[in-house]
Scaffold this motif. Structure first.
Motif, PDB file in Angstrom:
ATOM      1  N   GLU A 258       0.830  -1.197   0.000  1.00  0.00           N
ATOM      2  CA  GLU A 258       0.000   0.000   0.000  1.00  0.00           C
ATOM      3  C   GLU A 258       0.870   1.255   0.000  1.00  0.00           C
ATOM      4  O   GLU A 258       1.602   1.511   0.951  1.00  0.00           O
TER       5      GLU A 258
ATOM      6  N   ALA B  42      -0.815  -8.300   8.773  1.00  0.00           N
ATOM      7  CA  ALA B  42      -0.343  -6.926   8.685  1.00  0.00           C
ATOM      8  C   ALA B  42       0.876  -6.741   9.573  1.00  0.00           C
ATOM      9  O   ALA B  42       0.828  -7.039  10.775  1.00  0.00           O
TER      10      ALA B  42
ATOM     11  N   HIS C  91       2.560  -4.597  11.729  1.00  0.00           N
ATOM     12  CA  HIS C  91       1.937  -3.447  12.396  1.00  0.00           C
ATOM     13  C   HIS C  91       2.520  -3.259  13.790  1.00  0.00           C
ATOM     14  O   HIS C  91       2.806  -4.233  14.490  1.00  0.00           O
TER      15      HIS C  91
ATOM     16  N   MET D  20       0.941  -7.726   4.435  1.00  0.00           N
ATOM     17  CA  MET D  20       0.564  -6.375   4.045  1.00  0.00           C
ATOM     18  C   MET D  20       1.666  -5.416   4.498  1.00  0.00           C
ATOM     19  O   MET D  20       2.004  -5.367   5.680  1.00  0.00           O
TER      20      MET D  20
ATOM     21  N   GLY E 117       2.951  -1.361   4.397  1.00  0.00           N
ATOM     22  CA  GLY E 117       2.444  -0.024   4.154  1.00  0.00           C
ATOM     23  C   GLY E 117       3.497   0.992   3.773  1.00  0.00           C
ATOM     24  O   GLY E 117       4.693   0.687   3.646  1.00  0.00           O
TER      25      GLY E 117
ATOM     26  N   LEU F  47       0.499   1.286   7.153  1.00  0.00           N
ATOM     27  CA  LEU F  47      -0.768   0.935   6.522  1.00  0.00           C
ATOM     28  C   LEU F  47      -1.857   1.912   6.944  1.00  0.00           C
ATOM     29  O   LEU F  47      -1.892   2.369   8.086  1.00  0.00           O
TER      30      LEU F  47
ATOM     31  N   VAL G  35      -7.108  -0.224   5.380  1.00  0.00           N
ATOM     32  CA  VAL G  35      -6.445  -1.456   4.944  1.00  0.00           C
ATOM     33  C   VAL G  35      -6.081  -2.332   6.139  1.00  0.00           C
ATOM     34  O   VAL G  35      -6.350  -3.543   6.155  1.00  0.00           O
ATOM     35  N   SER G  36      -5.474  -1.751   7.153  1.00  0.00           N
ATOM     36  CA  SER G  36      -5.056  -2.559   8.315  1.00  0.00           C
ATOM     37  C   SER G  36      -6.251  -3.190   9.028  1.00  0.00           C
ATOM     38  O   SER G  36      -6.137  -4.264   9.623  1.00  0.00           O
TER      39      SER G  36
END
Length: 260
Positions: free
Chosen positions: A113, A185, A187, A206, A208, A214, A218-219
């Motif tokens: 992303e 993710a 994160h 994912m 970011g 992110l 999205v997250s």
């Protein structure tokens, strides 16, 4: 020999080097350097331009046989090149078209992303090939993968790693989850370390934006948040470095599963 930058072919090459919209309209991009040009799949190769001072070795002479090759004056070639020390060869290359459906037939994915740095995206693509990823999905605000800096930093992986830009990124994530693909993710809120997650099945990481991570939208669609444990006072890693760590753990777990 082409001796002027105003030559229509040279204007075309220059625009492909500089303008993402122009590349998209023509579905072409530029590959520069001996390795990048020679690794171009035959069906994608449109035309090769050689600097007048370029001296091909025996292998390249044989490879150039039968291809559309144009000689360019040195001053003109330097005006086209995007590198400080041009190798004297570049090619116009046709973009390959891939579909979301085709990529989703695999089991190892990366979701990007708004990655903005060309070097990061190129490194991620190259690492994805090494880690055996089946596909990379990007939202439309990611840097253009056909940017000359991205193309060079892939070291040829742009020809071999399947990727696609997606208009409805959140819609894709929802579809992947509906199809049983777990979305992890990377994160700061992750409670579990990435190596404790089960990455042996169909899954995706994912990644970011370099500065902001992110987005909330999205997250929020992640199946699980994971973290890369940090020593010292470091809070996070470069996006390409983080992606590499996560992709290779995915590969490791799948390799262990396949050996059982």
């Amino acid at each position: 020999m082409i001796t002027s930058l105003t030559n229509p072919q040279m204007r075309h090459v220059s625009m492909l080097q500089k303008k993402a919209k122009y590349r998209s309209e023509h579905q072409q991009f530029i590959a520069e350097g001996v390795r990048m040009v020679m690794e171009t799949p035959k069906e994608l190769l449109i035309r090769i331009y050689l600097c007048e001072s370029f001296v091909p070795d025996r292998e390249m002479k044989a490879w150039l046989e039968g291809k559309d090759v144009q000689i360019v004056a040195e001053k003109v070639f330097r005006g086209l090149s995007q590198t400080q020390t041009p190798q004297g060869i570049l090619a116009v290359v046709r973009m390959r078209t891939r579909s979301v459906d085709r990529l989703l037939s695999g089991s190892s994915f990366l979701l990007l992303e708004t990655i903005q740095d060309p070097g990061n995206l190129g490194t991620i693509l190259r690492t994805a090939e090494g880690a055996g990823m089946d596909g990379i999905f990007m939202n439309r605000t990611c840097v253009d993968i056909y940017n000359p800096k991205v193309v060079r930093s892939t070291m040829g992986s742009i020809y071999r790693v399947p990727f696609v830009y997606v208009d409805d990124f959140c819609g894709l994530l929802k579809r992947m989850k509906d199809e049983g693909i777990r979305l992890y993710a990377a994160h700061l809120k992750g409670l579990d370390n990435y190596y404790d997650a089960d990455l042996s099945g169909r899954c995706a990481f994912m990644i970011g934006n370099e500065a902001n991570g992110l987005s909330y939208e999205v997250s929020a669609l992640a199946s699980e948040y994971v973290k890369i444990p940090m020593a010292g006072r470091v809070e996070s890693l470069n996006a390409a470095m983080a992606a590499g760590i996560l992709m290779y753990e995915m590969r490791r777990q799948k390799s262990v599963r396949d050996m059982r």
